[in-house]
Design a protein around this motif. Structure first.
Motif, PDB file in Angstrom:
ATOM      1  N   GLN A  41       1.720  -4.186   4.858  1.00  0.00           N
ATOM      2  CA  GLN A  41       1.020  -3.534   5.969  1.00  0.00           C
ATOM      3  C   GLN A  41       1.055  -2.012   5.824  1.00  0.00           C
ATOM      4  N   ALA A  42       2.179  -1.499   5.307  1.00  0.00           N
ATOM      5  CA  ALA A  42       2.291  -0.051   5.083  1.00  0.00           C
ATOM      6  C   ALA A  42       1.315   0.400   3.994  1.00  0.00           C
ATOM      7  N   VAL A  43       1.093  -0.477   3.017  1.00  0.00           N
ATOM      8  CA  VAL A  43       0.119  -0.157   1.962  1.00  0.00           C
ATOM      9  C   VAL A  43      -1.259  -0.037   2.596  1.00  0.00           C
ATOM     10  N   GLU A  44      -1.603  -1.025   3.428  1.00  0.00           N
ATOM     11  CA  GLU A  44      -2.921  -1.027   4.067  1.00  0.00           C
ATOM     12  C   GLU A  44      -3.090   0.207   4.957  1.00  0.00           C
ATOM     13  N   ASN A  45      -2.054   0.543   5.715  1.00  0.00           N
ATOM     14  CA  ASN A  45      -2.142   1.699   6.608  1.00  0.00           C
ATOM     15  C   ASN A  45      -2.330   3.012   5.853  1.00  0.00           C
ATOM     16  N   ALA A  46      -1.874   3.047   4.609  1.00  0.00           N
ATOM     17  CA  ALA A  46      -1.942   4.297   3.838  1.00  0.00           C
ATOM     18  C   ALA A  46      -3.305   4.510   3.178  1.00  0.00           C
ATOM     19  N   GLY A  78      -2.309  -6.909  -3.681  1.00  0.00           N
ATOM     20  CA  GLY A  78      -3.559  -7.013  -4.440  1.00  0.00           C
ATOM     21  C   GLY A  78      -4.721  -7.421  -3.533  1.00  0.00           C
ATOM     22  N   GLU A  79      -4.439  -8.356  -2.646  1.00  0.00           N
ATOM     23  CA  GLU A  79      -5.466  -8.831  -1.716  1.00  0.00           C
ATOM     24  C   GLU A  79      -5.948  -7.681  -0.821  1.00  0.00           C
ATOM     25  N   ILE A  80      -4.989  -6.903  -0.334  1.00  0.00           N
ATOM     26  CA  ILE A  80      -5.321  -5.762   0.527  1.00  0.00           C
ATOM     27  C   ILE A  80      -6.139  -4.729  -0.244  1.00  0.00           C
ATOM     28  N   ALA A  81      -5.687  -4.434  -1.476  1.00  0.00           N
ATOM     29  CA  ALA A  81      -6.399  -3.450  -2.302  1.00  0.00           C
ATOM     30  C   ALA A  81      -7.852  -3.881  -2.481  1.00  0.00           C
ATOM     31  N   HIS A  82      -8.044  -5.156  -2.804  1.00  0.00           N
ATOM     32  CA  HIS A  82      -9.407  -5.635  -3.063  1.00  0.00           C
ATOM     33  C   HIS A  82     -10.260  -5.653  -1.801  1.00  0.00           C
ATOM     34  N   ALA A  83      -9.635  -5.960  -0.668  1.00  0.00           N
ATOM     35  CA  ALA A  83     -10.389  -5.970   0.587  1.00  0.00           C
ATOM     36  C   ALA A  83     -10.930  -4.568   0.895  1.00  0.00           C
ATOM     37  N   GLY A 118     -11.602  -2.343  -1.619  1.00  0.00           N
ATOM     38  CA  GLY A 118     -12.293  -1.841  -2.811  1.00  0.00           C
ATOM     39  C   GLY A 118     -11.482  -0.833  -3.602  1.00  0.00           C
ATOM     40  N   VAL A 119     -10.147  -0.952  -3.551  1.00  0.00           N
ATOM     41  CA  VAL A 119      -9.288  -0.015  -4.287  1.00  0.00           C
ATOM     42  C   VAL A 119      -8.682  -0.738  -5.499  1.00  0.00           C
ATOM     43  N   ILE A 120      -8.570  -0.033  -6.621  1.00  0.00           N
ATOM     44  CA  ILE A 120      -8.002  -0.609  -7.847  1.00  0.00           C
ATOM     45  C   ILE A 120      -6.492  -0.795  -7.675  1.00  0.00           C
ATOM     46  N   PHE A 121      -5.996  -1.933  -8.144  1.00  0.00           N
ATOM     47  CA  PHE A 121      -4.566  -2.237  -8.012  1.00  0.00           C
ATOM     48  C   PHE A 121      -3.890  -2.353  -9.378  1.00  0.00           C
ATOM     49  N   HIS A 122      -2.917  -1.469  -9.620  1.00  0.00           N
ATOM     50  CA  HIS A 122      -2.104  -1.504 -10.849  1.00  0.00           C
ATOM     51  C   HIS A 122      -0.698  -1.968 -10.527  1.00  0.00           C
ATOM     52  N   THR A 123      -0.120  -2.785 -11.409  1.00  0.00           N
ATOM     53  CA  THR A 123       1.285  -3.124 -11.248  1.00  0.00           C
ATOM     54  C   THR A 123       2.041  -2.927 -12.559  1.00  0.00           C
ATOM     55  N   ASP A 124       3.184  -2.240 -12.465  1.00  0.00           N
ATOM     56  CA  ASP A 124       4.096  -2.111 -13.592  1.00  0.00           C
ATOM     57  C   ASP A 124       4.914  -3.405 -13.608  1.00  0.00           C
ATOM     58  N   ALA A 125       4.527  -4.301 -14.528  1.00  0.00           N
ATOM     59  CA  ALA A 125       5.176  -5.618 -14.581  1.00  0.00           C
ATOM     60  C   ALA A 125       6.157  -5.700 -15.745  1.00  0.00           C
ATOM     61  N   VAL A 126       6.659  -4.543 -16.194  1.00  0.00           N
ATOM     62  CA  VAL A 126       7.504  -4.528 -17.393  1.00  0.00           C
ATOM     63  C   VAL A 126       8.741  -5.419 -17.229  1.00  0.00           C
ATOM     64  N   ARG A 182      -5.178 -14.779  -9.419  1.00  0.00           N
ATOM     65  CA  ARG A 182      -4.601 -15.226  -8.158  1.00  0.00           C
ATOM     66  C   ARG A 182      -3.896 -14.078  -7.438  1.00  0.00           C
ATOM     67  N   MET A 183      -3.369 -13.127  -8.209  1.00  0.00           N
ATOM     68  CA  MET A 183      -2.620 -12.034  -7.596  1.00  0.00           C
ATOM     69  C   MET A 183      -3.470 -10.775  -7.391  1.00  0.00           C
ATOM     70  N   ASN A 184      -4.763 -10.876  -7.681  1.00  0.00           N
ATOM     71  CA  ASN A 184      -5.681  -9.734  -7.494  1.00  0.00           C
ATOM     72  C   ASN A 184      -5.208  -8.467  -8.219  1.00  0.00           C
ATOM     73  N   ILE A 185      -4.716  -8.643  -9.424  1.00  0.00           N
ATOM     74  CA  ILE A 185      -4.242  -7.494 -10.206  1.00  0.00           C
ATOM     75  C   ILE A 185      -5.394  -6.986 -11.087  1.00  0.00           C
ATOM     76  N   ASP A 186      -5.633  -5.657 -11.066  1.00  0.00           N
ATOM     77  CA  ASP A 186      -6.691  -5.070 -11.890  1.00  0.00           C
ATOM     78  C   ASP A 186      -6.142  -4.476 -13.174  1.00  0.00           C
ATOM     79  N   LEU A 187      -4.933  -3.935 -13.091  1.00  0.00           N
ATOM     80  CA  LEU A 187      -4.298  -3.293 -14.241  1.00  0.00           C
ATOM     81  C   LEU A 187      -2.839  -3.721 -14.250  1.00  0.00           C
ATOM     82  N   LEU A 188      -2.322  -4.087 -15.421  1.00  0.00           N
ATOM     83  CA  LEU A 188      -0.929  -4.551 -15.493  1.00  0.00           C
ATOM     84  C   LEU A 188      -0.283  -4.020 -16.766  1.00  0.00           C
TER      85      LEU A 188
END
Ligand SMILES: *Cc1c(COP(=O)(O)O)cnc(C)c1O
Length: 389
Positions: free
Chosen positions: A126-131, A158-163, A165-173, A185-191
């Motif tokens: 929710q804090a992500v969405e508010n920002a 990821g779902e919030i980002a896509h809703a 229209g913002v690109i979502f990156h995750t550092d999945a190292v 399924r996780m709405n990831i654009d960049l990993l």
């Protein structure tokens, strides 16, 4: 006990790489037949890795590791979308490869929101969405934290980002090869991922780029990686990476079960045997191999030296910050005061660790913590005060 810093290359991985160092050592970009086979093997590796995360081979770009992938994702989107907006959302517990890249961009006119986390190290979706604002072009939230092991709600973010229209990156190292990942399924654009954190070789990683995502190139030069990431292809490294990723996927469930049991044994015994100790991070939304403690009245760095004398390799936070006197930014972000954050130790297991290793470590920790507390005037005062009550 420091497998979050790096891991051993598995013998099967080394064997898979060997022919491409000693015999088939051609440059995959050359046109003669000698190099043809190696180019094919690199493409097979790309497809194999893509399949593991539900991507297509055209969306996988090999890099020199996690740090490069993080830099590329963030600087690449910032550059490609700077006309659209200048706002980036990330968190206060990211790896330095993300945080320092964001700082670099702040000096160049970008605005970065560093979201706080709760006392377990979890980001509130929710804090992500508010920002999010009109100028927001990128959200970058790590999949799992390298210091305290907390697994973030990436699918929800990821779902919030896509809703919006913002690109979502995750550092999945830390998560890649340890946790099941599906980019759709996780709405990831960049990993971002890195081979050496999952029993692959050092110096090779990847950036997954969802088809259609606008991102500029970071390394300019040759036409490797479909013209997007120049530099002679690290063929043996890529082939080793794919082998390691396949083995990690096959063994994931078994390894997770084994590591979780060892992790819980370590946590339970330490809390039982050593007073004034806390575990950092969430106990369930957590990487199976991560343990993070804070021992009051001691310095984590001193404890590391005593553990090292017993042959135990551990870390006080991330390897990248060791040597710095500031306590870990992650421990401060979960709300720990400086004096407690200073007494931190991270132990990260592998499936090669045995229950006997755990017991040996508990005993070593117990002795070392006692020795350091016996020398601490703060602890002496504390004990006097307690007994006077
Ligand atoms: C290790 C690590 C990196 C850096 O990866 P390298 O391949 O060593 O550059 C980035 N992010 C996280 C979370 C890591 O644990």
């Amino acid at each position: 006990m420091d497998n979050a810093a790096t891991t051993r290359v598995l013998p099967e991985v080394f064997e898979a790489m060997k022919p491409y160092l000693l015999e088939e050592y051609g440059n995959p970009s050359s046109t003669y037949e000698f190099s043809g086979k190696i180019a094919q093997e690199v493409e097979k590796a790309r497809s194999a890795i893509a399949e593991l995360i539900g991507a297509t081979e055209k969306e996988i770009f090999f890099t020199s590791g996690g740090s490069e992938s993080d830099n590329w994702a963030i600087k690449g989107v910032a550059d490609a979308l700077r006309k659209k907006g200048n706002h980036i959302i990330t968190t206060s517990i990211e790896h330095h490869a993300v945080l320092e890249t964001c700082k670099f961009l702040e000096e160049r006119g970008f605005e970065v929101t560093y979201l706080p986390v709760d006392d377990k190290g979890l980001v509130d979706p929710q804090a992500v969405e508010n920002a999010i604002k009109d100028e927001t072009i990128l959200i970058s939230v790590m999949f799992a934290n390298n210091e305290i092991g907390s697994i973030e709600p990436v699918a929800k973010i990821g779902e919030i980002a896509h809703a919006h229209g913002v690109i979502f990156h995750t550092d999945a190292v830390q998560a890649f090869g340890h946790v099941a990942i599906n980019v759709d399924r996780m709405n990831i654009d960049l990993l971002s991922a890195s081979a050496h954190k999952l029993n692959g070789p050092k110096g090779v990683g990847l950036l997954y780029i969802r088809k259609g995502v606008k991102i500029s190139n970071l390394i300019h030069g040759g036409a490797q990686e479909r013209g997007r990431r120049a530099g002679t292809t690290n063929a043996a490294g890529i082939i080793g990476f794919a082998k390691a990723a396949q083995i990690a996927a096959e063994r994931m469930a078994e390894r997770c079960t084994k590591e979780t049991a060892l992790r819980n044994r370590l946590i339970e015994k330490v809390l039982e045997e050593i007073p004034y100790t806390r575990v950092n991070g969430d106990l369930t939304k957590r990487l199976s191999n991560n343990v993070s403690f804070c021992f009051r009245f001691i310095e984590g760095e001193s404890l590391l030296i005593l553990l090292d004398q017993k042959g135990i390799c551990a870390s006080s936070g991330s390897a990248c910050t060791s040597g710095a006197l500031d306590p870990s930014h992650v421990l401060l972000a979960i709300g720990l005061p400086h004096e407690i954050a200073h007494g931190s130790v991270r132990l990260t297991l592998s499936d090669e660790i045995t229950p006997e290793d755990i017991d040996f470590t508990v005993e070593a920790l117990k002795q070392a913590v006692k020795r350091l507390r016996d020398m601490s005037p703060l602890y002496e005062d504390f004990v006097k005060h307690e007994s006077g009550k």
